[in-house]
Design an enzyme around this catalytic site. Structure first.
Site, PDB file in Angstrom:
ATOM      1  N   ARG A 124     -14.810 150.999  -3.485  1.00 44.98           N
ATOM      2  CA  ARG A 124     -16.045 150.569  -2.831  1.00 44.98           C
ATOM      3  C   ARG A 124     -16.423 151.591  -1.767  1.00 44.98           C
ATOM      4  O   ARG A 124     -15.641 152.483  -1.454  1.00 44.98           O
ATOM      5  CB  ARG A 124     -15.866 149.185  -2.193  1.00 44.98           C
ATOM      6  CG  ARG A 124     -14.835 149.188  -1.085  1.00 44.98           C
ATOM      7  CD  ARG A 124     -14.731 147.829  -0.397  1.00 44.98           C
ATOM      8  NE  ARG A 124     -13.622 147.846   0.535  1.00 44.98           N
ATOM      9  CZ  ARG A 124     -13.177 146.799   1.202  1.00 44.98           C
ATOM     10  NH1 ARG A 124     -13.755 145.623   1.049  1.00 44.98           N
ATOM     11  NH2 ARG A 124     -12.170 146.898   2.030  1.00 44.98           N
ATOM     12  N   ASN A 162     -21.225 146.451   5.302  1.00 46.51           N
ATOM     13  CA  ASN A 162     -19.940 145.818   5.618  1.00 46.51           C
ATOM     14  C   ASN A 162     -18.992 146.873   6.158  1.00 46.51           C
ATOM     15  O   ASN A 162     -18.807 147.923   5.547  1.00 46.51           O
ATOM     16  CB  ASN A 162     -19.310 145.196   4.372  1.00 46.51           C
ATOM     17  CG  ASN A 162     -18.093 144.350   4.723  1.00 46.51           C
ATOM     18  OD1 ASN A 162     -18.213 143.360   5.444  1.00 46.51           O
ATOM     19  ND2 ASN A 162     -16.926 144.748   4.258  1.00 46.51           N
ATOM     20  N   GLU A 163     -18.426 146.597   7.305  1.00 39.36           N
ATOM     21  CA  GLU A 163     -17.463 147.515   7.911  1.00 39.36           C
ATOM     22  C   GLU A 163     -17.893 148.970   7.701  1.00 39.36           C
ATOM     23  O   GLU A 163     -17.172 149.773   7.093  1.00 39.36           O
ATOM     24  CB  GLU A 163     -16.061 147.298   7.348  1.00 39.36           C
ATOM     25  CG  GLU A 163     -15.456 145.991   7.802  1.00 39.36           C
ATOM     26  CD  GLU A 163     -13.958 145.870   7.506  1.00 39.36           C
ATOM     27  OE1 GLU A 163     -13.463 146.597   6.646  1.00 39.36           O
ATOM     28  OE2 GLU A 163     -13.309 145.035   8.147  1.00 39.36           O
ATOM     29  N   GLU A 320     -14.143 138.552  10.427  1.00 46.07           N
ATOM     30  CA  GLU A 320     -13.033 138.460   9.473  1.00 46.07           C
ATOM     31  C   GLU A 320     -11.715 138.479  10.227  1.00 46.07           C
ATOM     32  O   GLU A 320     -11.535 139.251  11.165  1.00 46.07           O
ATOM     33  CB  GLU A 320     -12.997 139.684   8.539  1.00 46.07           C
ATOM     34  CG  GLU A 320     -14.113 139.805   7.547  1.00 46.07           C
ATOM     35  CD  GLU A 320     -13.931 141.067   6.693  1.00 46.07           C
ATOM     36  OE1 GLU A 320     -12.783 141.525   6.540  1.00 46.07           O
ATOM     37  OE2 GLU A 320     -14.931 141.589   6.209  1.00 46.07           O
ATOM     38  N   TRP A 328      -2.940 145.090   2.099  1.00 48.92           N
ATOM     39  CA  TRP A 328      -3.105 146.536   2.203  1.00 48.92           C
ATOM     40  C   TRP A 328      -2.112 147.183   3.156  1.00 48.92           C
ATOM     41  O   TRP A 328      -2.218 148.362   3.458  1.00 48.92           O
ATOM     42  CB  TRP A 328      -4.543 146.886   2.597  1.00 48.92           C
ATOM     43  CG  TRP A 328      -5.131 146.017   3.675  1.00 48.92           C
ATOM     44  CD1 TRP A 328      -5.930 144.924   3.491  1.00 48.92           C
ATOM     45  CD2 TRP A 328      -4.945 146.138   5.090  1.00 48.92           C
ATOM     46  NE1 TRP A 328      -6.254 144.362   4.711  1.00 48.92           N
ATOM     47  CE2 TRP A 328      -5.663 145.087   5.710  1.00 48.92           C
ATOM     48  CE3 TRP A 328      -4.247 147.025   5.904  1.00 48.92           C
ATOM     49  CZ2 TRP A 328      -5.706 144.904   7.085  1.00 48.92           C
ATOM     50  CZ3 TRP A 328      -4.280 146.840   7.289  1.00 48.92           C
ATOM     51  CH2 TRP A 328      -5.004 145.789   7.853  1.00 48.92           C
ATOM     52  N   GLU A 368      -7.940 142.561  -4.293  1.00 48.39           N
ATOM     53  CA  GLU A 368      -7.548 141.743  -3.144  1.00 48.39           C
ATOM     54  C   GLU A 368      -7.009 140.377  -3.559  1.00 48.39           C
ATOM     55  O   GLU A 368      -7.049 139.430  -2.774  1.00 48.39           O
ATOM     56  CB  GLU A 368      -8.721 141.637  -2.167  1.00 48.39           C
ATOM     57  CG  GLU A 368      -9.011 143.017  -1.590  1.00 48.39           C
ATOM     58  CD  GLU A 368     -10.094 143.058  -0.538  1.00 48.39           C
ATOM     59  OE1 GLU A 368      -9.929 143.796   0.442  1.00 48.39           O
ATOM     60  OE2 GLU A 368     -11.115 142.363  -0.713  1.00 48.39           O
ATOM     61  N   LYS A 369      -6.479 140.302  -4.785  1.00 46.54           N
ATOM     62  CA  LYS A 369      -6.035 138.985  -5.250  1.00 46.54           C
ATOM     63  C   LYS A 369      -4.781 138.499  -4.530  1.00 46.54           C
ATOM     64  O   LYS A 369      -4.484 137.311  -4.545  1.00 46.54           O
ATOM     65  CB  LYS A 369      -5.847 138.965  -6.761  1.00 46.54           C
ATOM     66  CG  LYS A 369      -4.857 139.940  -7.336  1.00 46.54           C
ATOM     67  CD  LYS A 369      -4.838 139.813  -8.863  1.00 46.54           C
ATOM     68  CE  LYS A 369      -3.946 140.850  -9.516  1.00 46.54           C
ATOM     69  NZ  LYS A 369      -4.453 142.228  -9.349  1.00 46.54           N
ATOM     70  N   HIS A 371      -4.439 138.904  -1.247  1.00 45.10           N
ATOM     71  CA  HIS A 371      -4.863 138.717   0.146  1.00 45.10           C
ATOM     72  C   HIS A 371      -5.092 137.224   0.362  1.00 45.10           C
ATOM     73  O   HIS A 371      -5.746 136.569  -0.447  1.00 45.10           O
ATOM     74  CB  HIS A 371      -6.162 139.501   0.365  1.00 45.10           C
ATOM     75  CG  HIS A 371      -6.568 139.665   1.794  1.00 45.10           C
ATOM     76  ND1 HIS A 371      -6.919 138.611   2.607  1.00 45.10           N
ATOM     77  CD2 HIS A 371      -6.694 140.782   2.553  1.00 45.10           C
ATOM     78  CE1 HIS A 371      -7.243 139.078   3.803  1.00 45.10           C
ATOM     79  NE2 HIS A 371      -7.110 140.390   3.803  1.00 45.10           N
TER      80      HIS A 371
HETATM   81  C1  GLA Z   1     -12.005 144.322   5.243  1.00 47.37           C
HETATM   82  C2  GLA Z   1     -13.204 144.072   4.374  1.00 47.37           C
HETATM   83  C3  GLA Z   1     -13.052 142.895   3.476  1.00 47.37           C
HETATM   84  C4  GLA Z   1     -11.660 142.841   2.922  1.00 47.37           C
HETATM   85  C5  GLA Z   1     -10.684 142.803   4.053  1.00 47.37           C
HETATM   86  C6  GLA Z   1      -9.257 142.639   3.600  1.00 47.37           C
HETATM   87  O1  GLA Z   1     -12.034 143.677   6.432  1.00 47.37           O
HETATM   88  O2  GLA Z   1     -14.385 143.945   5.092  1.00 47.37           O
HETATM   89  O3  GLA Z   1     -13.994 143.015   2.444  1.00 47.37           O
HETATM   90  O4  GLA Z   1     -11.447 143.969   2.148  1.00 47.37           O
HETATM   91  O5  GLA Z   1     -10.760 144.018   4.724  1.00 47.37           O
HETATM   92  O6  GLA Z   1      -8.359 142.572   4.689  1.00 47.37           O
END
Ligand code: GLA
Ligand code: GLA
Length: 694
Positions: A124, A162-163, A320, A328, A368-369, A371
């Protein structure tokens, strides 16, 4: 608390008639699930007390399956469904992850690393922040979304991208090179000025045309340090520029809907100078994940505290965090009982008025399954979901806290991105120096003493504080030196450390001896740095052990007091820690690395001299993280048990118990006993009586 006047504040647009409350929710990714699951989702959200979700963060490929086709029907349904169930939406602009058709059609949007490798699609955020092609496609999507949902009653806020910069902050592509040149032209106006700032007389780097300038790509030896520093500044600004470009589209179409984006103030994530971003959003949001280790909880508190500093003390949104493990880290720890609530409530104590998790329902497929999520693989019958539901109830009980601001601490730690970036450059005295770690160590020392300290960006107004700790404040332009000097002459107590005051904004050394710009204020002079090898240590005459760094310090002002001397090694007999009284204030210097435990000893003495004391009863100091919010009616004391043992709170000021996390003490005893990993929130209506003697 001094507030940053440039920070805007428009909060989540709750539905008409909603009573003041804290937000609670998650990233919601319904496109990963069949429609039948959506109904169960909203039912469980209600059960958990969810009030807001972030939606469509990674939905671009679903919303625009090909360059000229759009599919909003599924999102319409989800928006309607959420609204029917009273759940507000923080709607993403969906631009974070470009769809395969876009990168296939336009591979020139893909970022390029320092070593010239392309970052291909497949994960991504594979886009160049400066790509005009990416920008135009992204803004088209933002326009479509904003137009479609402008009047949707569920729309409570916009979540840009996002981020920003999580994976693509430093792009060395040709687009980046062009944009870097424009940024430099704007900063320096003339090549002569740039040549001076970059010190290009060194190594034959003199530029005779703008076109010759490049990002600091893989070079034969150390790239020019000012070029490196400017590239970091530029890269942060380029992403901020993208943020502003999306925001402008949103403001044009939905002027009344607040705009945010999720920052990443956590751990070693360093690419974005968020102190300079806060003014661009209506409210600040942050993502935080716990990094396991001895200072894990200190780091959480430090980060949340800094977010509050960036937000000027005003409420912010924890966009978040995790209910339990992430996926990760090298080894992904599950949280212990009580940690889910404690982590969330620590953020609330530091000013979060909304807390959310990544993500609502744990994915069955994808990267991320493993997570954690609010609804784990095991389903709603799980312990995690029970904790999630209890947290929802706790947050509902904390509704009176909504809108309150941080109560300024008397002490503050100064945090500065320029110093972070520049202090850790290559070609330096030691590559072992870690800027943020040193700041965190001082924060841990405050926690150990039970003394509240704010963490504030270097651009803040310091006048509201009595004590400032500015560790490794490496980049000190004349303006900052003046503000620190004025602070001390005005009666403030400054503490700073090794490698502070060394360079100006161009990364040029302040000549005449170290610590350069702060030399006179501190009343010390250093001729040479003498860093230590990894694992090497020297002793001080007070029994402390010093690592990382030593210096040949000479006290130059007669009033300087030597608080500790080097006892062995090449500096034996020389001052290691000094304090210069200045009028009613003082300026202290710590020329080596002491680590959190020894810093607590040193800091205790310095705070005593400044008359700054703990607000906690003695038995709770070091065991409890105290944060205080306030409004015109009351103070709200958040007391988080940092340990795995109960803590006796006898001696706290009297207050009404507003909420308490679990596990509660088995014997049901009252406010006097804080359960292991538990959190207690007290309301002190009289504005907070001083602690009773203990
Ligand atoms: C980041 C992203 C999320 C996800 C989390 C996992 O914060 O914004 O989409 O990937 O990490 O910890
Ligand atoms: C080599 C180079 C010099 C200088 C030194 C630094 O000897 O020739 O220009 O860079 O290294 O140690």
């Amino acid at each position: 608390m001094t507030t940053n006047p440039s920070v805007q504040h428009r909060w989540i647009r709750w539905p008409e008639g909603a009573t003041p409350r804290l937000g609670y929710g998650a990233d919601y990714n319904p496109e990963q699930w069949p429609r039948e699951v959506w109904r169960e989702d909203v039912r469980l959200m209600r059960e958990a007390g969810v009030t807001i979700v972030s939606l469509a963060i990674f939905s671009w490929a679903r919303l625009q399956p090909t360059p000229d086709t759009w599919d909003f029907a599924w999102l319409d349904q989800v928006m309607d469904l959420l609204h029917e169930h009273g759940i507000a939406v923080d709607l993403a602009t969906a631009t974070a992850s470009p769809p395969p058709w876009l990168s296939t059609l336009h591979p020139e949007i893909l970022p390029v690393t320092r070593t010239g490798e392309t970052l291909w699609p497949g994960a991504r955020q594979h886009w160049r922040p400066t790509s005009p092609v990416f920008r135009s496609h992204a803004l088209r999507l933002v326009d479509k979304l904003a137009t479609r949902y402008a009047t949707h009653p569920a729309l409570a806020a916009w979540h840009i991208s996002n981020e920003l910069g999580c994976h693509n902050v430093h792009d060395y592509s040709d687009d980046a090179a062009g944009a870097f040149r424009l940024w430099l032209r704007d900063r320096y106006r003339s090549l002569d000025t740039l040549n001076h700032a970059w010190g290009t007389s060194f190594w034959s780097q003199h530029y005779s045309a703008w076109e010759q300038i490049l990002p600091p790509r893989l070079a034969a030896s150390h790239p020019n340090p000012t070029q490196q520093l400017d590239f970091k500044r530029f890269s942060s600004d380029a992403l901020r520029d993208h943020l502003c470009a999306e925001r402008e589209v949103l403001r044009r179409i939905t002027p009344d809907v607040p705009v945010t984006t999720n920052f990443m103030v956590m751990g070693e994530t360093r690419g974005m100078d968020y102190a300079g971003w806060a003014a661009e959003v209506d409210f600040v949001s942050n993502d935080h994940y716990v990094h396991p280790g001895p200072q894990a909880l200190d780091e959480l508190s430090f980060s949340a505290n800094l977010v509050s500093g960036i937000a000027g003390g005003r409420p912010w949104y924890l966009m978040e965090h995790s209910t339990s493990a992430v996926n990760w880290q090298p080894v992904n720890r599950a949280k212990l009982p009580g940690e889910l609530a404690r982590d969330s409530l620590l953020h609330v104590g530091h000013g979060a008025d909304a807390v959310a998790f990544f993500q609502w329902r744990q994915s069955a497929a994808g990267a991320e399954k493993y997570h954690s999520a609010m609804v784990p693989h095991a389903g709603a019958g799980s312990e995690v979901f029970r904790d999630v539901t209890r947290l929802g109830a706790t947050l509902a009980a904390l509704a009176p806290v909504a809108g309150s601001v941080r109560k300024a601490a008397r002490a503050a730690i100064v945090f500065d991105w320029d110093s972070w970036w520049a202090a850790e450059h290559d070609s330096h005295p030691s590559e072992l120096l870690r800027y943020r770690q040193e700041a965190l160590d001082w924060y841990s020392a405050f926690l150990a003493l039970g003394v509240r300290a704010d963490v504030v960006p270097a651009g803040s107004d310091f006048s509201g504080h009595d004590v400032l700790v500015a560790p490794v404040l490496h980049v000190v332009p004349a303006e900052l030196a003046k503000r620190l000097t004025d602070f001390v002459h005005g009666g403030g107590h400054l503490v700073t450390t090794y490698f502070s005051g060394i360079v100006d904004e161009n990364d040029h050394v302040h000549l005449g001896g170290y610590p350069g710009a702060l030399r006179e204020l501190l009343g010390v002079q250093v001729e040479e740095f003498a860093p230590l090898s990894d694992g090497e240590q020297v002793r001080l005459d007070n029994g402390d052990t010093a690592t990382l760094w030593t210096e040949a310090v000479t006290a130059t002002a007669p009033e300087v007091r030597v608080l500790a001397r080097y006892a062995d090694g090449p500096q034996a007999g020389r001052p290691a820690v000094t304090r210069r009284p200045v009028a009613a204030g003082s300026a202290a210097y710590v020329s080596t690395r002491l680590g959190p435990r020894q810093l607590a000893g040193l800091l205790g003495g310095l705070l005593d001299s400044a008359g700054v004391v703990s607000e906690l009863p003695a038995a709770a100091r070091g065991r409890v993280d105290l944060t205080v919010r306030r409004d015109e009616r009351a103070e709200y004391w958040f007391l988080a048990n940092r340990t795995d043992e109960p803590v006796d709170l006898a001696g706290l000021p009297d207050g009404e118990v507003l909420a308490r996390s679990w596990p509660t003490p088995a014997d049901g005893s009252g406010a006097e006993n804080l359960a292991p990993r538990g959190v207690l929130v007290l309301r002190l209506s009289d504005g907070g009586a001083p602690p009773r003697p203990v």
